[in-house]
Scaffold this active site. Structure first.
Site, PDB file in Angstrom:
ATOM      1  N   HIS A  47       0.884  -1.064  -0.055  1.00 21.54           N
ATOM      2  CA  HIS A  47       0.086   0.024   0.022  1.00 21.54           C
ATOM      3  C   HIS A  47       1.052   1.157   0.008  1.00 21.54           C
ATOM      4  CE1 HIS A  47      -3.787  -2.105   1.621  1.00 21.54           C
ATOM      5  NE2 HIS A  47      -3.433  -2.607   0.451  1.00 21.54           N
ATOM      6  N   GLU A  98       0.642   3.741   1.805  1.00 20.29           N
ATOM      7  CA  GLU A  98       1.282   4.342   3.224  1.00 20.29           C
ATOM      8  C   GLU A  98       2.551   3.532   3.509  1.00 20.29           C
ATOM      9  OE1 GLU A  98      -1.853   3.406   2.110  1.00 20.29           O
ATOM     10  OE2 GLU A  98      -3.196   3.726   3.683  1.00 20.29           O
TER      11      GLU A  98
END
Length: 160
Positions: free
Chosen positions: A75, A77
């Site tokens: 992901h 993040e």
């Protein structure tokens, strides 16, 4: 000339980073900042040196894991946090700008890394068709400031 707010600059950068994603399903970008300085960036996709999903699996995307998620994707993040840590940048006390609110797994990483604020553009729950943003709920429960972005992005094209 009106000067843009840092929130607008960082969210616009996150949206533009999302365009770099090789994911077939969703493009997500992230910017990690501290004291109005960018310390790391990321977008979702497979680890460097593996398959780019849009090249290797252009029709259906990468194979699904046992829970139905991408088997290759990291992901946005996670990519931003991992790159900062890999380069020995402290993320403690930082702010994360992300185009999709964190999933629960990312929320746990964000909390553990010591990030103190998350600003997101779109809802993960709405994207997944679930009742609530579990990641946002988790972060708020444990004292992380989480805000839906409500600023002005002037030069952004459509976010996939």
């Amino acid at each position: 000339m009106n000067k843009p707010a840092f929130d607008d600059i960082f969210m616009e950068l996150a949206v533009n980073l999302a365009k770099k994603s090789h994911c077939i399903k969703r493009h997500v970008g992230a910017v990690l900042t501290k004291d109005t300085r960018i310390i790391s960036i990321g977008y979702n996709g497979p680890p460097a040196g593996t398959h780019n999903c849009d090249d290797e699996f252009p029709e259906e995307g990468c194979p699904r894991d046992s829970k139905g998620g991408c088997s290759l994707a990291i992901h946005a993040e996670q990519n931003a946090i991992l790159y900062a840590v890999k380069n020995k940048a402290s993320v403690e006390g930082s702010t994360l700008y992300v185009t999709l609110s964190p999933c629960l797994a990312c929320a746990r990483i964000i909390y553990t890394a010591g990030i103190e604020k998350v600003i997101y553009l779109n809802s993960y729950a709405e994207h997944k068709g679930i009742a609530n943003d579990e990641g946002v709920d988790f972060l708020r429960k444990f004292g992380i400031l989480v805000q839906k972005y409500n600023g002005q992005i002037e030069h952004v094209t459509e976010l996939i």
